[in-house]
Motif scaffolding. Structure first.
Motif, PDB file in Angstrom:
ATOM      1  N   GLY A  74       0.796  -1.234   0.000  1.00 41.34           N
ATOM      2  CA  GLY A  74       0.000   0.000   0.000  1.00 41.34           C
ATOM      3  C   GLY A  74       0.821   1.274   0.000  1.00 41.34           C
ATOM      4  O   GLY A  74       0.284   2.360  -0.174  1.00 41.34           O
ATOM      5  N   GLY A  75       2.141   1.159   0.159  1.00 40.60           N
ATOM      6  CA  GLY A  75       2.984   2.352   0.137  1.00 40.60           C
ATOM      7  C   GLY A  75       2.877   3.139   1.432  1.00 40.60           C
ATOM      8  O   GLY A  75       1.987   2.892   2.260  1.00 40.60           O
ATOM      9  N   SER A  77       1.822   5.947   1.673  1.00 38.94           N
ATOM     10  CA  SER A  77       0.543   6.676   1.648  1.00 38.94           C
ATOM     11  C   SER A  77      -0.557   5.905   2.364  1.00 38.94           C
ATOM     12  O   SER A  77      -1.467   6.517   2.936  1.00 38.94           O
ATOM     13  CB  SER A  77       0.120   6.950   0.206  1.00 38.94           C
ATOM     14  OG  SER A  77       1.128   7.633  -0.482  1.00 38.94           O
ATOM     15  N   PHE A  80      -0.859   6.815   5.931  1.00 32.14           N
ATOM     16  CA  PHE A  80      -1.486   8.090   6.297  1.00 32.14           C
ATOM     17  C   PHE A  80      -2.879   7.844   6.884  1.00 32.14           C
ATOM     18  O   PHE A  80      -3.342   8.604   7.723  1.00 32.14           O
ATOM     19  CB  PHE A  80      -1.600   9.026   5.082  1.00 32.14           C
ATOM     20  CG  PHE A  80      -0.274   9.455   4.490  1.00 32.14           C
ATOM     21  CD1 PHE A  80       0.919   9.283   5.195  1.00 32.14           C
ATOM     22  CD2 PHE A  80      -0.220  10.034   3.231  1.00 32.14           C
ATOM     23  CE1 PHE A  80       2.129   9.684   4.646  1.00 32.14           C
ATOM     24  CE2 PHE A  80       0.990  10.443   2.680  1.00 32.14           C
ATOM     25  CZ  PHE A  80       2.169  10.268   3.383  1.00 32.14           C
ATOM     26  N   TRP A 102       4.929  15.932   2.136  1.00 33.82           N
ATOM     27  CA  TRP A 102       4.496  14.626   2.653  1.00 33.82           C
ATOM     28  C   TRP A 102       3.754  14.774   3.970  1.00 33.82           C
ATOM     29  O   TRP A 102       2.740  14.108   4.196  1.00 33.82           O
ATOM     30  CB  TRP A 102       5.670  13.655   2.748  1.00 33.82           C
ATOM     31  CG  TRP A 102       6.129  13.224   1.383  1.00 33.82           C
ATOM     32  CD1 TRP A 102       7.348  13.464   0.816  1.00 33.82           C
ATOM     33  CD2 TRP A 102       5.352  12.524   0.392  1.00 33.82           C
ATOM     34  NE1 TRP A 102       7.373  12.951  -0.456  1.00 33.82           N
ATOM     35  CE2 TRP A 102       6.173  12.367  -0.747  1.00 33.82           C
ATOM     36  CE3 TRP A 102       4.050  12.020   0.352  1.00 33.82           C
ATOM     37  CZ2 TRP A 102       5.733  11.723  -1.910  1.00 33.82           C
ATOM     38  CZ3 TRP A 102       3.608  11.380  -0.811  1.00 33.82           C
ATOM     39  CH2 TRP A 102       4.449  11.241  -1.909  1.00 33.82           C
ATOM     40  N   THR A 148       7.392  13.921   9.915  1.00 34.06           N
ATOM     41  CA  THR A 148       8.062  13.330   8.759  1.00 34.06           C
ATOM     42  C   THR A 148       9.545  13.620   8.917  1.00 34.06           C
ATOM     43  O   THR A 148       9.960  14.781   8.859  1.00 34.06           O
ATOM     44  CB  THR A 148       7.520  13.963   7.457  1.00 34.06           C
ATOM     45  OG1 THR A 148       6.094  13.862   7.475  1.00 34.06           O
ATOM     46  CG2 THR A 148       8.081  13.282   6.225  1.00 34.06           C
ATOM     47  N   ASN A 150      12.129  13.088   7.128  1.00 30.77           N
ATOM     48  CA  ASN A 150      12.841  13.634   5.967  1.00 30.77           C
ATOM     49  C   ASN A 150      11.827  13.934   4.875  1.00 30.77           C
ATOM     50  O   ASN A 150      11.153  13.027   4.394  1.00 30.77           O
ATOM     51  CB  ASN A 150      13.884  12.643   5.462  1.00 30.77           C
ATOM     52  CG  ASN A 150      14.723  13.204   4.324  1.00 30.77           C
ATOM     53  OD1 ASN A 150      15.446  14.182   4.499  1.00 30.77           O
ATOM     54  ND2 ASN A 150      14.621  12.611   3.143  1.00 30.77           N
ATOM     55  N   THR A 152      11.166  14.375   1.423  1.00 32.47           N
ATOM     56  CA  THR A 152      11.852  13.926   0.218  1.00 32.47           C
ATOM     57  C   THR A 152      11.833  14.976  -0.894  1.00 32.47           C
ATOM     58  O   THR A 152      12.757  15.057  -1.700  1.00 32.47           O
ATOM     59  CB  THR A 152      11.156  12.640  -0.274  1.00 32.47           C
ATOM     60  OG1 THR A 152      10.821  11.852   0.868  1.00 32.47           O
ATOM     61  CG2 THR A 152      12.036  11.832  -1.201  1.00 32.47           C
ATOM     62  N   ASP A 175       7.025   9.198   9.802  1.00 37.58           N
ATOM     63  CA  ASP A 175       7.170   8.746   8.412  1.00 37.58           C
ATOM     64  C   ASP A 175       8.655   8.846   8.075  1.00 37.58           C
ATOM     65  O   ASP A 175       9.185   9.938   7.901  1.00 37.58           O
ATOM     66  CB  ASP A 175       6.336   9.643   7.494  1.00 37.58           C
ATOM     67  CG  ASP A 175       6.500   9.285   6.010  1.00 37.58           C
ATOM     68  OD1 ASP A 175       7.329   8.408   5.686  1.00 37.58           O
ATOM     69  OD2 ASP A 175       5.796   9.889   5.175  1.00 37.58           O
ATOM     70  N   SER A 177      10.113   7.319   5.440  1.00 41.84           N
ATOM     71  CA  SER A 177      10.246   6.700   4.117  1.00 41.84           C
ATOM     72  C   SER A 177      11.586   6.957   3.451  1.00 41.84           C
ATOM     73  O   SER A 177      12.123   6.079   2.791  1.00 41.84           O
ATOM     74  CB  SER A 177       9.140   7.206   3.191  1.00 41.84           C
ATOM     75  OG  SER A 177       7.899   6.695   3.619  1.00 41.84           O
ATOM     76  N   GLN A 198      10.775   1.921  -1.377  1.00 42.42           N
ATOM     77  CA  GLN A 198      11.426   2.261  -2.651  1.00 42.42           C
ATOM     78  C   GLN A 198      12.406   3.426  -2.606  1.00 42.42           C
ATOM     79  O   GLN A 198      12.964   3.791  -3.628  1.00 42.42           O
ATOM     80  CB  GLN A 198      10.372   2.517  -3.728  1.00 42.42           C
ATOM     81  CG  GLN A 198       9.565   3.794  -3.574  1.00 42.42           C
ATOM     82  CD  GLN A 198       8.341   3.649  -2.681  1.00 42.42           C
ATOM     83  OE1 GLN A 198       8.287   2.771  -1.834  1.00 42.42           O
ATOM     84  NE2 GLN A 198       7.363   4.513  -2.870  1.00 42.42           N
ATOM     85  N   LYS A 199      12.625   4.024  -1.430  1.00 41.70           N
ATOM     86  CA  LYS A 199      13.638   5.064  -1.338  1.00 41.70           C
ATOM     87  C   LYS A 199      14.949   4.451  -0.846  1.00 41.70           C
ATOM     88  O   LYS A 199      15.884   4.330  -1.607  1.00 41.70           O
ATOM     89  CB  LYS A 199      13.188   6.174  -0.380  1.00 41.70           C
ATOM     90  CG  LYS A 199      12.280   7.262  -0.963  1.00 41.70           C
ATOM     91  CD  LYS A 199      10.987   6.802  -1.519  1.00 41.70           C
ATOM     92  CE  LYS A 199      10.127   7.881  -2.118  1.00 41.70           C
ATOM     93  NZ  LYS A 199       8.959   8.247  -1.328  1.00 41.70           N
TER      94      LYS A 199
HETATM   95  C1  LIG Z   1       7.624   8.667  -1.220  1.00 47.98           C
HETATM   96  C2  LIG Z   1       7.107   9.108   0.102  1.00 47.98           C
HETATM   97  C3  LIG Z   1       5.791   8.840   0.511  1.00 47.98           C
HETATM   98  C4  LIG Z   1       4.791   8.142  -0.373  1.00 47.98           C
HETATM   99  O1  LIG Z   1       5.180   6.858  -0.628  1.00 47.98           O
HETATM  100  P1  LIG Z   1       4.276   5.852  -1.511  1.00 47.98           P
HETATM  101  O2  LIG Z   1       4.987   4.575  -1.266  1.00 47.98           O
HETATM  102  O3  LIG Z   1       4.329   6.347  -2.911  1.00 47.98           O
HETATM  103  O4  LIG Z   1       2.902   5.879  -0.944  1.00 47.98           O
HETATM  104  C5  LIG Z   1       5.408   9.251   1.769  1.00 47.98           C
HETATM  105  N1  LIG Z   1       6.244   9.895   2.591  1.00 47.98           N
HETATM  106  C6  LIG Z   1       7.519  10.180   2.231  1.00 47.98           C
HETATM  107  C7  LIG Z   1       8.408  10.895   3.189  1.00 47.98           C
HETATM  108  C8  LIG Z   1       7.984   9.795   0.980  1.00 47.98           C
HETATM  109  O5  LIG Z   1       9.246  10.078   0.611  1.00 47.98           O
END
Ligand SMILES: *Cc1c(COP(=O)(O)O)cnc(C)c1O
Length: 363
Positions: A74-75, A77, A80, A102, A148, A150, A152, A175, A177, A198-199
């Motif tokens: 679900g990522g 997101s 959230f 974000w 958050t 960082n 992005t 967060d 991510s 994915q980061k």
């Molecule tokens: C990329 C990112 C998101 C969203 O990530 P998804 O996997 O596309 O839902 C949320 N928060 C931060 C800080 C991000 O870098």
């Protein structure tokens, strides 16, 4: 092809050694006769992959037993909404710190479930800084505090963990991510952390959550089964099919990080990389970084050319030099160099050398 350095913000560069290992194991994982993609998630082969990924992650970070590690989809997101659905626990308010795009999205989504108190925000600096904690207006009735670590897109990073409530009665949620595993992490300061893979972790499709056990089990009425952390915790992230291949690659990244010397070493390298690029940005009029010095991200470095008419030329020449995906986020323009764990320092050195040369040519 000459070596390419990929500065994408995400999905982003992965360690070359990890990709090579995945290639070698692609058709036949450890003599099983199967690709990891073809395995049952409940078979012994994949179970061993999942167990190793979790134990390597726990070891890297130092995660105590009373925290669950969840491998979700679900990522970021999805978190959230999953965070308020699970962590409100009968309360009706939550504190959020707004430091950029974000955070703003997290706030918008959470406001569907509760009253949001934006306890601090850096809108006054156009999201180029982090609000110092003496100005936060926290609500003592908040169910949790979200920030958050960082941003992005804006390139703003917390280099400190908020000191909110040393008894941990109001959990801190973050967060992470785009900076998870870029430095050592004291998980006991948090109730929950989450990150899209994915980061800085692996391929898209996996979302990592670490949550303190006592926060589980009180979801909002009507919470979908798949949005209930407790369900995933009770089923070792196998209530339904997890993102198996993304978990496998992310597990290889954890092993790679351990091999490299762990998070203390990664932080040293990340500081060295960031210093190289900021060092150039601060010593030239040709380029400009808008972010306040104390709050600059080590992971995502946005910068502009003083003369935006040269943007296209810059990107084209960079790409001809093997320096790719440097275009800034569509909402801010300019450039952005993302330098996650898998970006070697040679890549940053090459970028800086190219930028100096480009500035000379166009001075
Ligand atoms: C990329 C990112 C998101 C969203 O990530 P998804 O996997 O596309 O839902 C949320 N928060 C931060 C800080 C991000 O870098």
């Amino acid at each position: 092809m000459d070596q390419i350095f990929n500065f994408s913000a995400g999905p982003a560069v992965l360690p070359k050694e990890v990709l090579q290992q995945a290639r070698d194991e692609m058709l036949d994982w450890h003599g099983s006769g199967m690709s990891v993609m073809e395995m049952s998630h409940r078979g012994k082969e994949f179970m061993s992959i999942a167990e190793k990924a979790e134990s390597d992650f726990r070891e890297l970070v130092g995660i105590p037993k009373n925290y669950k590690v969840l491998f979700l989809q679900g990522g970021a997101s999805s978190q959230f909404s999953m965070v308020p659905m699970n962590l409100l626990r009968g309360k009706t308010k939550a504190d959020y710190i707004n430091t950029g795009q974000w955070s703003t999205k997290a706030i918008e989504e959470a406001s569907r479930y509760c009253t949001i108190n934006v306890a601090a925000s850096s809108t006054n600096t156009n999201f180029t800084s982090v609000p110092t904690q003496d100005n936060w207006r926290l609500d003592s009735n908040a169910a949790y505090i979200h920030y958050t670590s960082n941003e992005t897109i804006g390139g703003v990073e917390f280099h400190w963990i908020p000191e909110i409530d040393l008894n941990n009665t109001i959990p801190l949620v973050v967060d992470m991510s785009s900076d998870i595993l870029s430095r050592p992490l004291d998980i006991t300061r948090f109730g929950l952390i989450y990150a899209g893979a994915q980061k800085n972790l692996g391929p898209a499709g996996l979302t990592l959550v670490v949550v303190r056990e006592d926060l589980l089990g009180k979801p909002l009425p009507g919470t979908p089964t798949l949005y209930d952390y407790q369900i995933h915790a009770q089923n070792d992230s196998m209530y339904n099919t997890p993102p198996t291949y993304a978990m496998y690659i992310t597990g290889l990244v954890f092993a790679w990080l351990k091999n490299k010397g762990g998070l203390v070493t990664m932080e040293k390298i990340n500081i060295a990389k960031a210093n190289l690029l900021y060092g150039l940005l601060d010593n030239t009029d040709f380029y400009h970084c808008p972010v306040a010095k104390a709050d600059r991200s080590r992971m995502n470095i946005p910068f502009t050319l003083r003369n935006p008419a040269l943007d296209e030329e810059f990107l084209m020449q960079a790409s001809n030099n093997g320096l790719i995906q440097l275009k800034g986020h569509r909402s801010v323009g300019g450039m952005r160099a993302s330098m996650y764990n898998a970006m070697p320092i040679e890549g940053v050195a090459k970028l800086v050398a190219f930028m100096k040369e480009f500035a000379c040519q166009h001075a």
